[in-house]
Scaffold this active site. Structure first.
Site, PDB file in Angstrom:
ATOM      1  NE  ARG B  51       5.002   6.903  -3.103  1.00  0.00           N
ATOM      2  CZ  ARG B  51       4.606   7.799  -3.995  1.00  0.00           C
ATOM      3  NH1 ARG B  51       5.096   7.785  -5.219  1.00  0.00           N
ATOM      4  NH2 ARG B  51       3.726   8.724  -3.683  1.00  0.00           N
ATOM      5  CG  ASP B  53      11.247   2.556  -5.519  1.00  0.00           C
ATOM      6  OD1 ASP B  53      10.168   3.184  -5.567  1.00  0.00           O
ATOM      7  OD2 ASP B  53      12.369   3.101  -5.606  1.00  0.00           O
ATOM      8  NE  ARG B 198      17.124   1.149  -4.974  1.00  0.00           N
ATOM      9  CZ  ARG B 198      16.327   1.269  -6.044  1.00  0.00           C
ATOM     10  NH1 ARG B 198      15.033   1.541  -5.892  1.00  0.00           N
ATOM     11  NH2 ARG B 198      16.822   1.121  -7.247  1.00  0.00           N
TER      12      ARG B 198
END
Lengths: 245, 245
Positions: B51, B53, B198
Site C-alpha cells: 500500500r 499512504d 518518510r
C-alpha cells in the site's frame, strides 16, 4: 496611498476562472480576500491585466492595488501566508500612481502545451493536453502560423461572445517547438481577444494532424467568421506567462 | 485463466491512499472497479506490491490479477479508458501463474522530493515539499545516510503502529542530490516498513539543517525506538518509483 504591482502565479485547475463571481472559487476572490484580511477588513480591491478562464494557468499574471500600508519587502510573504497554495505572489513592487494593470499593458505572452507521451502521466493531466494517437507535423503548424503573425483582424479566432468591437490585434511572435515530451506553442502580442490563443491552438493542431492545410489558416483569418476555425483547444494547456508595460 | 502483471502510475493527491476502504476514494478501489467493468461485472481483484499512504504518488506501483480475457496488446488502453485520469496503467504483461505482486517483490525504489524555490510554484504544491527558509547541507545528509545503508533493524524508522515483527531490512542504495530546484532522496532496498522512507527523509533533513549531527543517525538507528527519530516527512514528497521481482 501607494499603488502596488504584484505578479501572480496560479494553478487554474480548481478555480472557476480568474474573475470574481458569486459563490464561485476564483483567483480574484482569493486575492481580494487576502488583501482585505491584511488591511483588517478595509475594502481593498485588485485590478488584473485581464481575466483567464477556468482551468487556465498563470505564471505571470499582473495585478495592481492601492494601499495605505507600508510593508516594504514583506508584501510577498504577508500575502502568501493568507493565500491558498494554488495561488502564489511571486513579486511585489511599488509603482507610480497612474500604473494600471489592465489599461497599461502593452503586451502579453501565452504558452500552450501538449504532451506526446503514449500514456499521459497522471501528474500532467491538468497541465498539458494529451496528443494521444496524434503526432502533429510541427513544420506544417509553423507554416500555418506565419499567416497569423503581424496585424490582423482576428474575428475568426475569438469567441462569438466577444463584446469588443475592434478585433484587430498584433501578434509579434508565434513559435511552435518540440521540447522533450511536449509540443509548446508560444505567442506574444499586444493583446488577445476572448479565447483567441485556444482558438489559434486548435486551428494550428488541425493543420499539424492534416485535417487542414497551412494555407487554410490564411483563409480562416480572412473569412472573419468564428465558425471557420473549428474547436477551441482545452483550457488546461494554456498558461499566461508574462504581461509587459 | 491468465495472470497479468500491470505497472501503475498515480497522483496520490486526491486519494485516501492505495488500499480499498469503505466509502473512500482509493487507488485500489478505482483499479478494481475498472477490472470488474472490463469483466462484465465478474469479480476480479488486484493484488499490489504494497500500500501507499494518502498523498503518496507512484510511477511504478505493480499489481497482478487473474483473468479469463485475452486482450493481447489492448489491456493498457482498455483499462485506461475506464480509469480516472489520476491513475494510469503504463504497462501490462502476462506472467507465470505463480507471480505474486506482493510476495514476489525483491526490491523497491522510492524517491523523496523537496523544492528549494523561495516561493513554491503552485504547480508543485502537491508534488514536492517546500524547504522555504531551510537550505539543508546535502553533504551532511549524505554523511548521515551512510549509517542507514546495509542491513539494520529499522525499528526507529517505522511507525509505532507497524504490525510486522521482523524490522530488519536492507537498504542497498541511499543517495541525496540537488537536481535543479529540487533536493532528491533516492532509496532502494529489499523492502520498507510502514512510514520508513518518510521517517528517513525527516531524520536526514534534521541533519541537513543542523538540528542533528550526521553521527546522530547511527544513534537513532541503534536505539530501536521510534520516538528518537522526530517528525515523519509529509506524504506528498514521496514517490514509489519501481518494484523489482
Amino acid at each position: 496611498m501607494k499603488r502596488m504591482k504584484a505578479t501572480i502565479a496560479y494553478d487554474g485547475t480548481n478555480f472557476a476562472g480568474y474573475q470574481s463571481q458569486p459563490n464561485m472559487r476564483t483567483v480574484q476572490s482569493e486575492i481580494d480576500k487576502a488583501l482585505v484580511k491584511l488591511h483588517k477588513d478595509d475594502s481593498v480591491y485588485s485590478v488584473a491585466s485581464g481575466r483567464t478562464d477556468s482551468g487556465v494557468h498563470a505564471l505571470g499574471q499582473v495585478i495592481h492595488f492601492d494601499t495605505p500600508l507600508d510593508l516594504a519587502d514583506r508584501w510577498k510573504m504577508a500575502l502568501n501566508v493568507l493565500l491558498p497554495k494554488d495561488v502564489r505572489v511571486v513579486h511585489v513592487e511599488e509603482v507610480a500612481d497612474d500604473f494600471h494593470a489592465r489599461y497599461g499593458a502593452t503586451g502579453k505572452t501565452y504558452v500552450y502545451r501538449w504532451s506526446y507521451s503514449e500514456v499521459q502521466s497522471p501528474f500532467e493531466r491538468n497541465f498539458a493536453v494529451h496528443l494521444g494517437r496524434w503526432n502533429p507535423n510541427v513544420e506544417r503548424m509553423q507554416e500555418g502560423a506565419q499567416h497569423l503573425i503581424g496585424t490582423h483582424d482576428f474575428t475568426s479566432f475569438c469567441s462569438a461572445k466577444t463584446a469588443t468591437t475592434n478585433k484587430v490585434r498584433t501578434i509579434r511572435k508565434l513559435s511552435l517547438e518540440r521540447q522533450g515530451d511536449h509540443l509548446v506553442l508560444e505567442v506574444e502580442g499586444d493583446g488577445f481577444l476572448y479565447n483567441m490563443v485556444r482558438t489559434i491552438a486548435g486551428v494550428l493542431l488541425a493543420v499539424g494532424i492534416g485535417w487542414d492545410e497551412p494555407e487554410d489558416v490564411r483563409k480562416i483569418r480572412d473569412a472573419k467568421d468564428r465558425k471557420m476555425a473549428g474547436k477551441t483547444a482545452p483550457a488546461h494547456g494554456l498558461y499566461l506567462m508574462e504581461v509587459t508595460y
